[in-house]
Design an enzyme around this catalytic site. Structure first.
Site, PDB file in Angstrom:
ATOM      1  N   HIS A  20      38.829  36.714  39.832  1.00 13.98           N
ATOM      2  CA  HIS A  20      39.990  36.423  38.977  1.00 13.98           C
ATOM      3  C   HIS A  20      40.865  35.260  39.456  1.00 13.98           C
ATOM      4  O   HIS A  20      41.834  34.915  38.801  1.00 13.98           O
ATOM      5  CB  HIS A  20      40.855  37.671  38.797  1.00 13.98           C
ATOM      6  CG  HIS A  20      41.562  38.099  40.054  1.00 13.98           C
ATOM      7  ND1 HIS A  20      41.016  38.965  40.960  1.00 13.98           N
ATOM      8  CD2 HIS A  20      42.775  37.766  40.560  1.00 13.98           C
ATOM      9  CE1 HIS A  20      41.837  39.156  41.956  1.00 13.98           C
ATOM     10  NE2 HIS A  20      42.923  38.430  41.758  1.00 13.98           N
TER      11      HIS A  20
HETATM   12  C1  UD1 Z   1      48.007  38.172  39.377  1.00 11.56           C
HETATM   13  C2  UD1 Z   1      48.531  37.650  40.713  1.00 11.56           C
HETATM   14  C3  UD1 Z   1      47.389  37.592  41.714  1.00 11.56           C
HETATM   15  C4  UD1 Z   1      46.675  38.918  41.831  1.00 11.56           C
HETATM   16  C5  UD1 Z   1      46.246  39.392  40.457  1.00 11.56           C
HETATM   17  C6  UD1 Z   1      45.684  40.778  40.588  1.00 11.56           C
HETATM   18  C7  UD1 Z   1      50.386  36.015  40.663  1.00 11.56           C
HETATM   19  C8  UD1 Z   1      50.707  34.594  40.862  1.00 11.56           C
HETATM   20  N1  UD1 Z   1      49.064  36.296  40.586  1.00 11.56           N
HETATM   21  O1  UD1 Z   1      47.079  37.209  38.894  1.00 11.56           O
HETATM   22  O2  UD1 Z   1      47.903  37.264  42.998  1.00 11.56           O
HETATM   23  O3  UD1 Z   1      45.557  38.783  42.675  1.00 11.56           O
HETATM   24  O4  UD1 Z   1      47.383  39.426  39.581  1.00 11.56           O
HETATM   25  O5  UD1 Z   1      45.000  41.218  39.470  1.00 11.56           O
HETATM   26  O6  UD1 Z   1      51.262  36.848  40.590  1.00 11.56           O
HETATM   27  N2  UD1 Z   1      46.482  39.570  31.351  1.00 11.56           N
HETATM   28  C9  UD1 Z   1      46.214  40.471  30.362  1.00 11.56           C
HETATM   29  N3  UD1 Z   1      46.696  41.747  30.516  1.00 11.56           N
HETATM   30  C10 UD1 Z   1      47.405  42.157  31.589  1.00 11.56           C
HETATM   31  C11 UD1 Z   1      47.678  41.207  32.585  1.00 11.56           C
HETATM   32  C12 UD1 Z   1      47.206  39.920  32.461  1.00 11.56           C
HETATM   33  O7  UD1 Z   1      45.574  40.149  29.355  1.00 11.56           O
HETATM   34  O8  UD1 Z   1      47.813  43.325  31.643  1.00 11.56           O
HETATM   35  C13 UD1 Z   1      45.945  38.178  31.190  1.00 11.56           C
HETATM   36  C14 UD1 Z   1      46.916  37.260  30.459  1.00 11.56           C
HETATM   37  O9  UD1 Z   1      46.165  36.397  29.687  1.00 11.56           O
HETATM   38  C15 UD1 Z   1      47.557  36.489  31.603  1.00 11.56           C
HETATM   39  C16 UD1 Z   1      46.439  36.412  32.620  1.00 11.56           C
HETATM   40  O10 UD1 Z   1      45.714  37.628  32.485  1.00 11.56           O
HETATM   41  O11 UD1 Z   1      48.016  35.225  31.220  1.00 11.56           O
HETATM   42  C17 UD1 Z   1      46.930  36.241  34.026  1.00 11.56           C
HETATM   43  O12 UD1 Z   1      47.886  37.248  34.387  1.00 11.56           O
HETATM   44  P1  UD1 Z   1      48.954  36.974  35.573  1.00 11.56           P
HETATM   45  O13 UD1 Z   1      49.680  38.211  35.895  1.00 11.56           O
HETATM   46  O14 UD1 Z   1      49.771  35.781  35.246  1.00 11.56           O
HETATM   47  O15 UD1 Z   1      48.046  36.520  36.771  1.00 11.56           O
HETATM   48  P2  UD1 Z   1      46.716  37.171  37.374  1.00 11.56           P
HETATM   49  O16 UD1 Z   1      45.617  36.186  37.222  1.00 11.56           O
HETATM   50  O17 UD1 Z   1      46.527  38.534  36.805  1.00 11.56           O
HETATM   51  N1  UDP Z   2      40.767  47.591  41.411  1.00  5.03           N
HETATM   52  C1  UDP Z   2      40.692  48.597  40.448  1.00  5.03           C
HETATM   53  N2  UDP Z   2      39.936  48.369  39.331  1.00  5.03           N
HETATM   54  C2  UDP Z   2      39.242  47.209  39.134  1.00  5.03           C
HETATM   55  C3  UDP Z   2      39.351  46.191  40.114  1.00  5.03           C
HETATM   56  C4  UDP Z   2      40.119  46.405  41.244  1.00  5.03           C
HETATM   57  O1  UDP Z   2      41.264  49.668  40.617  1.00  5.03           O
HETATM   58  O2  UDP Z   2      38.576  47.093  38.113  1.00  5.03           O
HETATM   59  C5  UDP Z   2      41.613  47.818  42.604  1.00  5.03           C
HETATM   60  C6  UDP Z   2      40.931  47.569  43.930  1.00  5.03           C
HETATM   61  O3  UDP Z   2      40.232  48.709  44.384  1.00  5.03           O
HETATM   62  C7  UDP Z   2      42.109  47.220  44.812  1.00  5.03           C
HETATM   63  C8  UDP Z   2      43.033  46.456  43.876  1.00  5.03           C
HETATM   64  O4  UDP Z   2      42.663  46.867  42.554  1.00  5.03           O
HETATM   65  O5  UDP Z   2      42.761  48.415  45.254  1.00  5.03           O
HETATM   66  C9  UDP Z   2      42.867  44.964  44.055  1.00  5.03           C
HETATM   67  O6  UDP Z   2      43.499  44.292  43.018  1.00  5.03           O
HETATM   68  P1  UDP Z   2      43.115  42.821  42.551  1.00  5.03           P
HETATM   69  O7  UDP Z   2      41.744  42.472  42.991  1.00  5.03           O
HETATM   70  O8  UDP Z   2      43.429  42.743  41.110  1.00  5.03           O
HETATM   71  O9  UDP Z   2      44.206  41.931  43.297  1.00  5.03           O
HETATM   72  P2  UDP Z   2      44.252  41.200  44.707  1.00  5.03           P
HETATM   73  O10 UDP Z   2      43.982  42.213  45.758  1.00  5.03           O
HETATM   74  O11 UDP Z   2      43.261  40.080  44.673  1.00  5.03           O
HETATM   75  O12 UDP Z   2      45.635  40.634  44.755  1.00  5.03           O
END
Ligand code: UD1
Ligand code: UDP
Length: 361
Positions: A204
């Site tokens: 991601h």
């Molecule tokens: C965010 C965090 C990242 C973390 C990740 C975990 C920041 C800068 N980034 O990245 O560090 O590793 O979460 O998953 O805070 N979206 C949906 N539904 C949701 C949430 C997001 O559709 O419930 C989509 C939207 O199109 C959105 C995109 O995902 O624009 C990105 O979401 P965002 O929270 O901005 O960043 P992540 O890539 O999820």
């Molecule tokens: N995780 C989850 N479901 C998924 C993918 C990840 O429950 O489909 C959990 C995973 O086990 C871990 C956390 O989400 O506990 C990690 O989150 P993510 O990878 O989104 O964020 P990051 O750690 O990179 O910030």
């Protein structure tokens, strides 16, 4: 002592849940604020159900946006909450935009911040999370680190030793507590796969998925790996959108799923033969579980998972990803669980909070 815990995005829930439980066990007054950075049911609600998190006392409903929009919206919405609830301490976890935004609000109102998972550094300033980590640590009064490298990074930045508390890895508290329940789920079985007979993929990071050339390169490598071992891909919504736009990742034996809840995902991962990921949390969880992890990034803020655990860093070169996956599939997995990754981190944090409160002038 009145504590305000903040969650916003998926990796926050499994870090706050054990702490909320330990605070409640200690009879400490606490409230939960959810910024709503993640909002889909499978990115948010499912974690409240699986982890037994209480319903948030305040939901800010921020949603998605650019970094500036998201950070600014959280700041604007969280400030009145602080003025209303007047906590002694605001607890933030990890490195997402909600973490830094809430820390800025609290610091400017003179309210102490505790940062759980402090001190991690990738030393890659192009990574949004690195900016969030450095700023949050600069603002926090209490820096709760998961491992010695965190303490060392903070010391190098001139942080006073009395602000640093090595408490261990809070994610592992959730893992230890929920693994038995997670093992009762059977996502792999529903896909016709057997334990040890599949790999798991999550992807991601914007640097990996937002540039079509990089995305095609990585998915090409995964497709070739999937011809040796089926790959179950729990696909983040950001990535799902990019795959739809580009058509990448349609070959090979890749079983693409919507994001899974905590129990289902942990159960899937715990029985896998190999994990391919760019997630921060997964590098740690695989180290605890003793499962080889190939990290599709140029660097990591969690070097202990390489030095002590089961992680290896592949970058985004397709040949290198395949090479590391092959040696993980063919070789022995070695690694050990780092110190203080023992399921008791939340209790140590409660002790730090109590001591801090009692010694406050
Ligand atoms: C965010 C965090 C990242 C973390 C990740 C975990 C920041 C800068 N980034 O990245 O560090 O590793 O979460 O998953 O805070 N979206 C949906 N539904 C949701 C949430 C997001 O559709 O419930 C989509 C939207 O199109 C959105 C995109 O995902 O624009 C990105 O979401 P965002 O929270 O901005 O960043 P992540 O890539 O999820
Ligand atoms: N995780 C989850 N479901 C998924 C993918 C990840 O429950 O489909 C959990 C995973 O086990 C871990 C956390 O989400 O506990 C990690 O989150 P993510 O990878 O989104 O964020 P990051 O750690 O990179 O910030």
């Amino acid at each position: 002592m009145r504590i305000l815990n903040v969650v916003g995005a998926r990796p926050n829930f499994m870090k706050i849940a054990p702490l909320a439980r330990a605070l409640s066990g200690a009879g400490i007054e606490q409230y939960l604020v959810h910024t709503g950075q993640h909002y889909d049911a499978n990115m948010s609600k499912v974690f409240f159900d699986d982890l037994g998190l209480p319903k948030p006392d305040v939901y800010l409903g921020i949603g998605s946006g650019s970094h500036a929009q998201q950070t600014a919206k959280v700041m604007e919405a969280f400030e009145p909450v602080l003025l209303d609830w007047k906590p002694d301490l605001v607890v933030v976890v990890g490195d997402v935009n909600s973490t830094v935004a809430c820390s800025l609000d609290a610091a400017k109102l003179g309210i102490a911040v505790a940062h759980v998972e402090a001190g991690l550094r990738s030393y890659d300033w192009s990574m949004p999370e690195e900016i969030n980590r450095v700023v949050t640590d600069r603002l926090a009064a209490l820096l709760l680190t998961p491992s010695a490298d965190g303490d060392e990074n903070l010391a190098k930045e001139g942080v006073a030793p009395e602000r640093i508390h090595r408490v261990g890895n809070i994610m592992i508290d959730s893992l230890v507590q929920h693994l038995p329940r997670a093992r009762q789920t059977d996502v792999a079985g529903r896909l016709g796969l057997k334990a040890q007979g599949y790999a798991v993929l999550t992807l991601h990071r914007p640097s990996n998925v937002d540039d079509p050339e990089v995305l095609f390169r990585i998915m090409g490598a995964v497709e070739r790996i999937s011809r040796r071992i089926p790959v179950v891909f729990s696909c983040h919504p950001r990535t799902a959108a990019r795959l739809e736009e580009t058509g990448a990742g349609t070959g090979g034996d890749i079983r693409r799923l919507d994001p899974l809840g905590y129990h289902e995902f942990l159960g899937l991962m715990a029985d896998s033969r190999l994990v391919l990921t760019d997630s921060g949390g997964l590098q740690e969880e695989t180290t605890y579980l003793g499962i080889p992890c190939v990290t599709i990034r140029e660097n990591t803020e969690r070097p202990i998972t390489i030095n002590e655990g089961t992680n290896s860093l592949a970058g985004t070169d397709a040949a290198r990803i395949e090479e590391l996956a092959t040696s993980a599939l063919e070789g022995e997995t070695t690694g050990r669980i780092p110190d203080l990754w023992d399921g008791k981190t939340a209790d140590r944090i409660v002790k730090v909070f109590r001591d801090w409160f009692n010694n406050r002038s």
